[in-house]
Design a protein around this motif. Structure first.
Motif, PDB file in Angstrom:
ATOM      1  N   ALA A   9       0.941  -1.122  -0.024  1.00 44.88           N
ATOM      2  CA  ALA A   9      -0.071   0.082   0.034  1.00 44.88           C
ATOM      3  C   ALA A   9       0.775   1.334   0.201  1.00 44.88           C
ATOM      4  O   ALA A   9       1.987   1.316   0.775  1.00 44.88           O
ATOM      5  CB  ALA A   9      -0.964   0.121   1.194  1.00 44.88           C
ATOM      6  N   LYS A  10       0.498   2.220  -0.470  1.00 43.65           N
ATOM      7  CA  LYS A  10       1.329   3.498  -1.087  1.00 43.65           C
ATOM      8  C   LYS A  10       1.528   4.364   0.521  1.00 43.65           C
ATOM      9  O   LYS A  10       0.329   4.382   1.234  1.00 43.65           O
ATOM     10  CB  LYS A  10       0.545   4.511  -1.628  1.00 43.65           C
ATOM     11  N   ILE A  11       2.711   4.808   0.780  1.00 45.24           N
ATOM     12  CA  ILE A  11       2.913   5.608   1.764  1.00 45.24           C
ATOM     13  C   ILE A  11       2.595   7.068   1.448  1.00 45.24           C
ATOM     14  O   ILE A  11       2.750   7.488   0.287  1.00 45.24           O
ATOM     15  CB  ILE A  11       4.507   5.592   2.362  1.00 45.24           C
ATOM     16  N   CYS A  37      -7.053   5.530  12.039  1.00 44.97           N
ATOM     17  CA  CYS A  37      -6.273   4.659  11.475  1.00 44.97           C
ATOM     18  C   CYS A  37      -4.752   5.436  11.164  1.00 44.97           C
ATOM     19  O   CYS A  37      -3.821   4.813  11.496  1.00 44.97           O
ATOM     20  CB  CYS A  37      -6.685   4.517  10.029  1.00 44.97           C
ATOM     21  N   LEU A  38      -4.843   6.729  10.840  1.00 47.65           N
ATOM     22  CA  LEU A  38      -3.311   7.397  10.474  1.00 47.65           C
ATOM     23  C   LEU A  38      -2.811   7.564  12.049  1.00 47.65           C
ATOM     24  O   LEU A  38      -1.548   7.212  12.029  1.00 47.65           O
ATOM     25  CB  LEU A  38      -3.696   8.790   9.971  1.00 47.65           C
ATOM     26  N   PHE A  39      -3.301   8.221  12.809  1.00 47.86           N
ATOM     27  CA  PHE A  39      -2.586   8.452  14.053  1.00 47.86           C
ATOM     28  C   PHE A  39      -2.382   7.569  15.041  1.00 47.86           C
ATOM     29  O   PHE A  39      -1.948   7.745  16.109  1.00 47.86           O
ATOM     30  CB  PHE A  39      -3.609   9.860  14.801  1.00 47.86           C
ATOM     31  N   THR A  40      -2.782   6.386  14.782  1.00 46.44           N
ATOM     32  CA  THR A  40      -2.663   5.246  15.882  1.00 46.44           C
ATOM     33  C   THR A  40      -1.982   4.039  14.879  1.00 46.44           C
ATOM     34  O   THR A  40      -1.580   3.087  15.601  1.00 46.44           O
ATOM     35  CB  THR A  40      -3.803   4.800  16.451  1.00 46.44           C
ATOM     36  N   GLY A  41      -2.005   4.155  13.658  1.00 43.90           N
ATOM     37  CA  GLY A  41      -1.325   3.286  13.063  1.00 43.90           C
ATOM     38  C   GLY A  41      -2.049   1.539  13.038  1.00 43.90           C
ATOM     39  O   GLY A  41      -1.749   0.679  12.691  1.00 43.90           O
ATOM     40  N   ARG A 134       0.697   1.949   7.151  1.00 40.60           N
ATOM     41  CA  ARG A 134       2.167   2.216   6.663  1.00 40.60           C
ATOM     42  C   ARG A 134       2.757   3.454   6.719  1.00 40.60           C
ATOM     43  O   ARG A 134       3.866   3.551   6.937  1.00 40.60           O
ATOM     44  CB  ARG A 134       2.134   1.635   5.214  1.00 40.60           C
ATOM     45  N   THR A 135       1.998   4.546   6.397  1.00 46.24           N
ATOM     46  CA  THR A 135       2.567   5.825   6.639  1.00 46.24           C
ATOM     47  C   THR A 135       2.796   6.218   8.021  1.00 46.24           C
ATOM     48  O   THR A 135       3.681   6.534   8.166  1.00 46.24           O
ATOM     49  CB  THR A 135       1.422   6.827   6.098  1.00 46.24           C
ATOM     50  N   ALA A 136       1.861   5.771   8.960  1.00 48.16           N
ATOM     51  CA  ALA A 136       2.112   6.217  10.250  1.00 48.16           C
ATOM     52  C   ALA A 136       3.350   5.451  10.682  1.00 48.16           C
ATOM     53  O   ALA A 136       4.158   6.159  11.646  1.00 48.16           O
ATOM     54  CB  ALA A 136       0.920   5.537  11.133  1.00 48.16           C
ATOM     55  N   LEU A 137       3.657   3.950  10.576  1.00 45.23           N
ATOM     56  CA  LEU A 137       4.839   3.174  11.094  1.00 45.23           C
ATOM     57  C   LEU A 137       5.785   3.905  10.286  1.00 45.23           C
ATOM     58  O   LEU A 137       6.891   3.958  11.064  1.00 45.23           O
ATOM     59  CB  LEU A 137       4.438   1.942  10.851  1.00 45.23           C
ATOM     60  N   THR A 138       5.748   4.164   8.942  1.00 40.18           N
ATOM     61  CA  THR A 138       6.996   4.478   8.271  1.00 40.18           C
ATOM     62  C   THR A 138       7.643   6.038   8.918  1.00 40.18           C
ATOM     63  O   THR A 138       8.678   6.333   8.707  1.00 40.18           O
ATOM     64  CB  THR A 138       6.807   4.621   6.770  1.00 40.18           C
ATOM     65  N   GLU A 139       6.700   6.884   8.950  1.00 40.63           N
ATOM     66  CA  GLU A 139       6.813   8.164   9.600  1.00 40.63           C
ATOM     67  C   GLU A 139       7.581   8.241  10.823  1.00 40.63           C
ATOM     68  O   GLU A 139       8.457   8.948  11.157  1.00 40.63           O
ATOM     69  CB  GLU A 139       5.629   9.019   9.433  1.00 40.63           C
ATOM     70  N   SER A 158       6.547  -9.459  15.688  1.00 41.94           N
ATOM     71  CA  SER A 158       8.083  -9.304  15.541  1.00 41.94           C
ATOM     72  C   SER A 158       8.458  -8.273  14.909  1.00 41.94           C
ATOM     73  O   SER A 158       7.941  -7.549  14.371  1.00 41.94           O
ATOM     74  CB  SER A 158       8.675 -10.827  14.991  1.00 41.94           C
ATOM     75  N   LEU A 159       9.921  -7.888  15.048  1.00 38.32           N
ATOM     76  CA  LEU A 159      10.400  -6.976  14.455  1.00 38.32           C
ATOM     77  C   LEU A 159      10.690  -7.286  12.860  1.00 38.32           C
ATOM     78  O   LEU A 159      10.268  -6.239  12.249  1.00 38.32           O
ATOM     79  CB  LEU A 159      11.801  -6.688  14.976  1.00 38.32           C
ATOM     80  N   ALA A 160      10.729  -8.286  12.684  1.00 34.26           N
ATOM     81  CA  ALA A 160      10.993  -8.550  10.824  1.00 34.26           C
ATOM     82  C   ALA A 160       9.331  -8.359  10.269  1.00 34.26           C
ATOM     83  O   ALA A 160       9.331  -7.960   9.371  1.00 34.26           O
ATOM     84  CB  ALA A 160      10.880 -10.290  10.991  1.00 34.26           C
ATOM     85  N   ALA A 161       8.296  -8.721  10.994  1.00 30.74           N
ATOM     86  CA  ALA A 161       6.837  -8.597  10.424  1.00 30.74           C
ATOM     87  C   ALA A 161       6.620  -6.958  10.580  1.00 30.74           C
ATOM     88  O   ALA A 161       5.954  -6.462   9.573  1.00 30.74           O
ATOM     89  CB  ALA A 161       5.965  -9.101  11.538  1.00 30.74           C
ATOM     90  N   LEU A 162       7.253  -6.029  11.491  1.00 32.97           N
ATOM     91  CA  LEU A 162       7.146  -4.587  11.411  1.00 32.97           C
ATOM     92  C   LEU A 162       7.902  -4.066  10.208  1.00 32.97           C
ATOM     93  O   LEU A 162       7.549  -3.388   9.707  1.00 32.97           O
ATOM     94  CB  LEU A 162       7.555  -4.109  12.677  1.00 32.97           C
ATOM     95  N   GLN A 163       9.237  -4.420  10.292  1.00 33.14           N
ATOM     96  CA  GLN A 163      10.076  -3.950   9.073  1.00 33.14           C
ATOM     97  C   GLN A 163       9.357  -4.121   7.572  1.00 33.14           C
ATOM     98  O   GLN A 163       9.694  -3.274   6.936  1.00 33.14           O
ATOM     99  CB  GLN A 163      11.295  -4.617   9.195  1.00 33.14           C
ATOM    100  N   ARG A 164       8.657  -4.940   7.415  1.00 33.78           N
ATOM    101  CA  ARG A 164       7.871  -5.199   5.940  1.00 33.78           C
ATOM    102  C   ARG A 164       7.165  -4.047   5.887  1.00 33.78           C
ATOM    103  O   ARG A 164       6.895  -3.711   4.555  1.00 33.78           O
ATOM    104  CB  ARG A 164       7.141  -6.626   6.022  1.00 33.78           C
ATOM    105  N   TYR A 165       6.614  -3.201   6.788  1.00 34.56           N
ATOM    106  CA  TYR A 165       5.836  -2.346   6.663  1.00 34.56           C
ATOM    107  C   TYR A 165       6.646  -0.944   6.385  1.00 34.56           C
ATOM    108  O   TYR A 165       5.950   0.159   5.808  1.00 34.56           O
ATOM    109  CB  TYR A 165       4.999  -1.889   7.940  1.00 34.56           C
TER     110      TYR A 165
END
Length: 182
Positions: A9-11, A37-41, A134-139, A158-165
């Motif tokens: 999904a687009k950032i 959705c945006l401010f809580t991820g 994806r936008t919240a977590l990436t930012e 896991s961190l591995a699952a998070l890092q895919r975002y």
């Protein structure tokens, strides 16, 4: 789900977020939904299942029962911008986002359609309800928030699952290698 060139999904950039909340999302309810959705991820399904009692003490509480995998309850502090959106949207029903005719909660497919219509109104291609997450977590990652903190907010096992975002831009790659300047 619409995907970017990387199959995700687009950032959203700040201009797209601004346009979305000023022109794309037409009602206070829709802006509150997008804001949650945006401010809580969170995931769209988690937002839809929130009850009004889950907004309490300056926090959004995602009970274990509504989270993916039901791993645990997450409590996310409410940012000032999210608080403004919630203040504009007043709901006196059991669910924060009631379903049709006030029965149950808004179905995630209906919420997704609301968001897709908003993206279309502002001409945003490649975005989906997952773009908010994806936008919240990436930012947060780009602003230097520790991965453990982001993981606690996102609820990833896991961190591995998070890092895919997390998206890494070309500029971030260039900056990273430029620190190796002995």
């Amino acid at each position: 789900m619409k995907l970017d060139g990387n199959g995700q999904a687009k950032i959203l950039d700040p201009d797209e977020i601004g346009a979305l909340f000023s022109e794309g999302l037409k009602t206070d309810r829709d802006r509150a939904l997008g804001g949650i959705c945006l401010f809580t991820g969170c995931r769209i399904g988690e937002a839809c299942q929130l009850k009004t009692k889950n907004i309490s003490g300056g926090r959004v509480i995602f009970p274990k029962a509504i989270t993916k995998g039901r791993r645990g309850t997450r409590e996310i502090p409410i940012s000032p911008r999210l608080q403004l959106l919630l203040d504009c949207y007043q709901c006196d029903r059991e669910y924060l986002f009631p379903g049709r005719w006030g029965r149950g909660h808004l179905h995630p497919n209906s919420a997704d359609r609301i968001l897709r219509d908003a993206f279309e109104r502002i001409g945003l291609i490649g975005a989906s309800s997952h773009s908010f997450r994806r936008t919240a977590l990436t930012e947060m990652h780009r602003k230097g928030i520790p991965l453990g903190t982001i993981q606690r907010i996102s609820g990833h096992e896991s961190l591995a699952a998070l890092q895919r975002y997390l998206e890494v831009s070309e500029g971030e790659l260039r900056s990273a290698v430029q620190v190796l300047n002995w």
